[in-house]
Scaffold this active site. Structure first.
Site, mmCIF file in Angstrom:
data_model
loop_
_atom_site.group_PDB
_atom_site.id
_atom_site.type_symbol
_atom_site.label_atom_id
_atom_site.label_comp_id
_atom_site.label_asym_id
_atom_site.label_seq_id
_atom_site.Cartn_x
_atom_site.Cartn_y
_atom_site.Cartn_z
ATOM 1 N N THR A 74 47.641 26.882 42.064
ATOM 2 C CA THR A 74 47.366 28.108 42.805
ATOM 3 C C THR A 74 46.642 29.153 41.962
ATOM 4 O O THR A 74 46.617 29.089 40.733
ATOM 5 C CB THR A 74 48.669 28.733 43.337
ATOM 6 O OG1 THR A 74 49.494 29.119 42.230
ATOM 7 C CG2 THR A 74 49.422 27.761 44.235
ATOM 8 N N ASP A 75 46.098 30.136 42.671
ATOM 9 C CA ASP A 75 45.499 31.287 42.003
ATOM 10 C C ASP A 75 46.570 32.369 41.849
ATOM 11 O O ASP A 75 47.751 32.136 42.149
ATOM 12 C CB ASP A 75 44.279 31.779 42.782
ATOM 13 C CG ASP A 75 44.595 32.232 44.194
ATOM 14 O OD1 ASP A 75 45.785 32.474 44.526
ATOM 15 O OD2 ASP A 75 43.653 32.352 44.998
ATOM 16 N N ALA A 76 46.178 33.542 41.419
ATOM 17 C CA ALA A 76 47.129 34.629 41.177
ATOM 18 C C ALA A 76 47.867 35.061 42.441
ATOM 19 O O ALA A 76 48.972 35.598 42.369
ATOM 20 C CB ALA A 76 46.404 35.826 40.560
ATOM 21 N N GLY A 77 47.286 34.783 43.610
ATOM 22 C CA GLY A 77 47.923 35.149 44.867
ATOM 23 C C GLY A 77 48.841 34.083 45.430
ATOM 24 O O GLY A 77 49.388 34.239 46.518
ATOM 25 N N ILE B 58 47.907 31.071 46.323
ATOM 26 C CA ILE B 58 47.162 30.240 47.274
ATOM 27 C C ILE B 58 46.452 29.141 46.486
ATOM 28 O O ILE B 58 45.925 29.373 45.395
ATOM 29 C CB ILE B 58 46.152 31.102 48.059
ATOM 30 C CG1 ILE B 58 46.919 32.097 48.947
ATOM 31 C CG2 ILE B 58 45.211 30.246 48.884
ATOM 32 C CD1 ILE B 58 46.048 33.107 49.655
#
Length: 147
Positions: free
Chosen positions: A21-24, A26
């Site tokens: 995932t990314d920082a969010g 997602i």
């Protein structure tokens, strides 16, 4: 060609981890390609062939081209089902149609098409798909076409 809403055949379960995932929280877009690569590898294994076994025969499968379409995001801890269905089969290449769906609600998250070539490991020149594997994939194509 229009989108296919459910792919028959082989499904590979996997889970979204923090590293995907990314920082969010997602799933980072390129990781869908990794999920689909794993499903193609597991489809081979399911048919009784492994990439390691093919390498001992001086054969590899390499991605020639890829196309992906993103529909909805997957998130941290989602359980996914990744399909791998042969859509087109030729003597030295095949085209897979793949989908990534969230297991909990069957929502289509991503779909892709991948042209994969069979090549000699030493020269990277096209090589015919071994007959037993070609035959196994032939059944896959008939199933996909609804025959």
């Amino acid at each position: 060609m229009s989108a296919i809403t459910t792919a028959p055949g082989f499904n590979f379960p996997c889970r979204v981890y923090y590293e995907d995932t990314d920082a969010g929280g997602i799933v980072y877009y390129v990781n869908y390609l990794k999920f689909m690569e794993r499903a193609r590898t597991e489809r081979l294994r399911d048919l009784g062939f492994s990439q390691a076994q093919m390498a001992t025969k001086n054969l590899l499968f390499v991605v020639h081209s890829s196309q992906a379409r993103y529909h909805a995001p997957a998130r941290l801890d989602d359980e996914l089902l990744v399909s791998a269905q042969v859509e087109v089969l030729k003597r030295a290449s095949l085209k897979f149609y793949q989908q990534v769906r969230r297991a909990s609600d069957n929502v289509l998250l991503c779909e892709g098409r991948f042209t994969v070539a069979c090549v000699r490991a030493d020269t990277l020149k096209p090589q015919a798909i071994p007959e037993p594997l070609y035959t196994a994939f032939t059944a896959d194509v008939r199933d996909f076409a609804g025959e």
